[in-house]
Design a protein around this motif. Structure first.
Motif, short mmCIF file in Angstrom:
data_model
loop_
_atom_site.label_atom_id
_atom_site.label_comp_id
_atom_site.label_asym_id
_atom_site.label_seq_id
_atom_site.Cartn_x
_atom_site.Cartn_y
_atom_site.Cartn_z
N ILE A 172 9.31 -7.42 -0.53
CA ILE A 172 7.96 -7.99 -0.50
C ILE A 172 7.49 -8.34 -1.91
N ILE A 173 7.69 -7.42 -2.86
CA ILE A 173 7.25 -7.66 -4.23
C ILE A 173 8.02 -8.81 -4.85
N ASP A 174 9.33 -8.84 -4.62
CA ASP A 174 10.15 -9.90 -5.21
C ASP A 174 9.79 -11.27 -4.66
N SER A 175 9.36 -11.30 -3.40
CA SER A 175 9.00 -12.59 -2.79
C SER A 175 7.57 -13.01 -3.09
N THR A 176 6.77 -12.09 -3.62
CA THR A 176 5.36 -12.39 -3.90
C THR A 176 4.99 -11.80 -5.25
N PRO A 177 5.38 -12.45 -6.36
CA PRO A 177 5.09 -11.91 -7.69
C PRO A 177 3.59 -11.67 -7.88
N GLY A 178 3.26 -10.53 -8.50
CA GLY A 178 1.87 -10.21 -8.80
C GLY A 178 1.12 -9.57 -7.66
N LEU A 179 1.82 -9.27 -6.55
CA LEU A 179 1.15 -8.66 -5.40
C LEU A 179 0.62 -7.28 -5.77
N ASP A 180 -0.65 -7.02 -5.45
CA ASP A 180 -1.20 -5.70 -5.78
C ASP A 180 -0.88 -4.71 -4.66
N TYR A 181 -1.22 -3.44 -4.93
CA TYR A 181 -0.83 -2.36 -4.03
C TYR A 181 -1.47 -2.48 -2.65
N GLU A 182 -2.75 -2.83 -2.61
CA GLU A 182 -3.45 -2.94 -1.33
C GLU A 182 -2.82 -4.01 -0.45
N ASN A 183 -2.48 -5.14 -1.04
CA ASN A 183 -1.85 -6.21 -0.27
C ASN A 183 -0.42 -5.85 0.13
N LEU A 184 0.24 -5.05 -0.71
CA LEU A 184 1.57 -4.56 -0.34
C LEU A 184 1.48 -3.74 0.94
N LEU A 185 0.50 -2.87 1.02
CA LEU A 185 0.33 -2.06 2.22
C LEU A 185 0.09 -2.92 3.45
N GLN A 186 -0.73 -3.95 3.30
CA GLN A 186 -1.01 -4.82 4.43
C GLN A 186 0.26 -5.52 4.89
N ARG A 187 1.07 -5.93 3.95
CA ARG A 187 2.35 -6.57 4.30
C ARG A 187 3.26 -5.59 5.04
N LEU A 188 3.27 -4.33 4.58
CA LEU A 188 4.09 -3.33 5.27
C LEU A 188 3.58 -3.07 6.68
N TYR A 189 2.25 -3.07 6.85
CA TYR A 189 1.70 -2.94 8.21
C TYR A 189 2.21 -4.07 9.09
N ASP A 190 2.22 -5.26 8.56
CA ASP A 190 2.64 -6.43 9.33
C ASP A 190 4.12 -6.38 9.69
N GLU A 191 4.90 -5.61 8.92
CA GLU A 191 6.34 -5.51 9.17
C GLU A 191 6.67 -4.64 10.37
N HIS A 192 5.70 -3.80 10.81
CA HIS A 192 5.94 -2.89 11.94
C HIS A 192 7.19 -2.03 11.71
N ILE A 193 7.14 -1.25 10.64
CA ILE A 193 8.27 -0.40 10.24
C ILE A 193 8.60 0.59 11.36
#
Length: 375
Positions: free
Chosen positions: A317-338
């Motif tokens: 996620i970080i490599d595909s979205t440079p500059g992504l902050d922590y809060e948005n990282l969490l949202q992306r992980l939620y969307d991934e349905h781990i």
């Protein structure tokens, strides 16, 4: 051991330092975790002891006290409730239920004479939830909205009832004492209908001790111990506000299959509650019976695979979205349905791990801490 720290309102950033304690005896293991969180003051206290000495050496006592409007009453109760109960004539004659009932009322009456409380300079009060565990029996007493939950075969089979002013019986008592329930609070102010202390709500003449606006009377429950008993949880409402009984039991049950460290499990519960949005002080005691789960290689392997999956997802996620902050990282992980997240805890229960990986691999992006970023 007794613990409380005078550290209400909210801080700009939560205090996440933990107080921990653990012990074992009489076939039981226990772990304690408490955290100030967002509150400006830590008003919780607790007591935990295996082996009560003399004829009660094979008995155990645990209690959580959630103070409000100050710490005086919660600390005093943590120091004296056990003694008040076991010194009653009823308890000495093995009428345990009546002994607990008398002990609560005796302590509440005795505290009125403490100088700060008698003068009205200190108006604090506290909820209380406690348990006596003998070789054959479990006695649980509750006064207020702290809660006990007993887990058997992996599911909650008993819970105390929170004493809230909106409950019909509580509301009737409040109104009979000349009070009212406004915005779900006693006289629009106090959020619990039973508590120790709170003497400004206990001054109606010609009414008994348990008929006041706020009652010190505990509800008391008795259970026969069962080999299938897993664990008993005592916790203040800072936990129950954001996790229900099933979630707490499922989460702890899963964590006990990963580690024997009960302090770590307690900390994971309160960290998860913080990340789920709890704004209150949090205290929890986990008491594990001989029938409780223990670490298994299968569960440990599954946890290892989950964390490897999370680490890989974070990097991608970080490599595909440079500059992504922590809060948005969490949202992306939620969307991934781990898959394989801890039951009852979900993704937020892995926030500490996620933050660690985030900071290790992308320190230049790690400007938001786990405590704030996981909200």
């Amino acid at each position: 051991m007794i613990y409380a720290t005078r550290m209400g309102s909210s801080l700009d950033k939560p205090k996440t330092d933990k107080y921990n304690e653990h012990g074992e005896g009489n076939g039981l293991r226990f772990g304690v975790g408490s955290m100030q969180g967002w509150r400006c003051e830590m008003e919780d206290a607790h007591y935990a002891k295996t082996g009560l000495g003399g004829r009660l050496e094979d008995w155990n006592f645990f209690a959580v006290f959630d103070g409000h409007a100050g710490v005086k009453v919660s600390v005093h109760c943590a120091k004296h409730l056990l003694e008040c109960i076991i010194q009653t004539e009823e308890f000495k004659q093995d009428d345990i239920v009546k002994g607990i009932h008398t002990g609560f009322l005796k302590l509440d009456e005795m505290m009125r004479d403490l100088p700060e409380l008698a003068s009205g300079a200190d108006k604090s009060g506290t909820t209380a939830v406690c348990t006596f565990i003998s070789p054959d029996d479990i006695y649980i007493a509750n006064c207020g909205d702290s809660r006990a939950v007993l887990c058997r075969n992996g599911v909650p089979i008993f819970t105390t009832q929170d004493h809230k002013p909106v409950l019909p019986g509580e509301k009737e008592r409040i109104q009979n004492a000349g009070g009212s329930v406004v915005i779900q609070r006693v006289n629009g102010s106090l959020a619990v209908s039973r508590a120790l202390g709170d003497y400004e709500y206990k001054n109606v003449k010609d009414l008994g001790q348990c008929e006041q606006l706020v009652s010190p009377e505990p509800e008391i429950f008795h259970h026969n111990r069962d080999q299938a008993d897993n664990f008993l949880v005592l916790a203040c409402d800072g936990v129950w506000d954001v996790m229900n009984n099933e979630d707490v039991c499922s989460f702890i049950h899963s964590r006990l299959q990963i580690t024997n460290n009960l302090e770590e499990v307690a900390n994971q519960v309160i960290d998860t509650c913080l990340h789920k949005g709890s704004r209150d002080n949090m205290s929890i005691i986990i008491i594990v019976f001989p029938g409780g789960p223990s670490p298994s290689q299968e569960a440990i392997q599954a946890e290892t695979e989950l964390e490897a999956h999370l680490e890989k997802a974070i990097k991608e996620i970080i490599d595909s979205t440079p500059g992504l902050d922590y809060e948005n990282l969490l949202q992306r992980l939620y969307d991934e349905h781990i898959p394989g997240l801890p039951p009852g805890g979900g993704l937020v229960s892995k926030c500490r791990f996620i933050a660690k990986i985030f900071k290790q691999h992308y320190p230049h992006l790690a400007e938001v801490t786990c405590e704030v970023g996981c909200m």
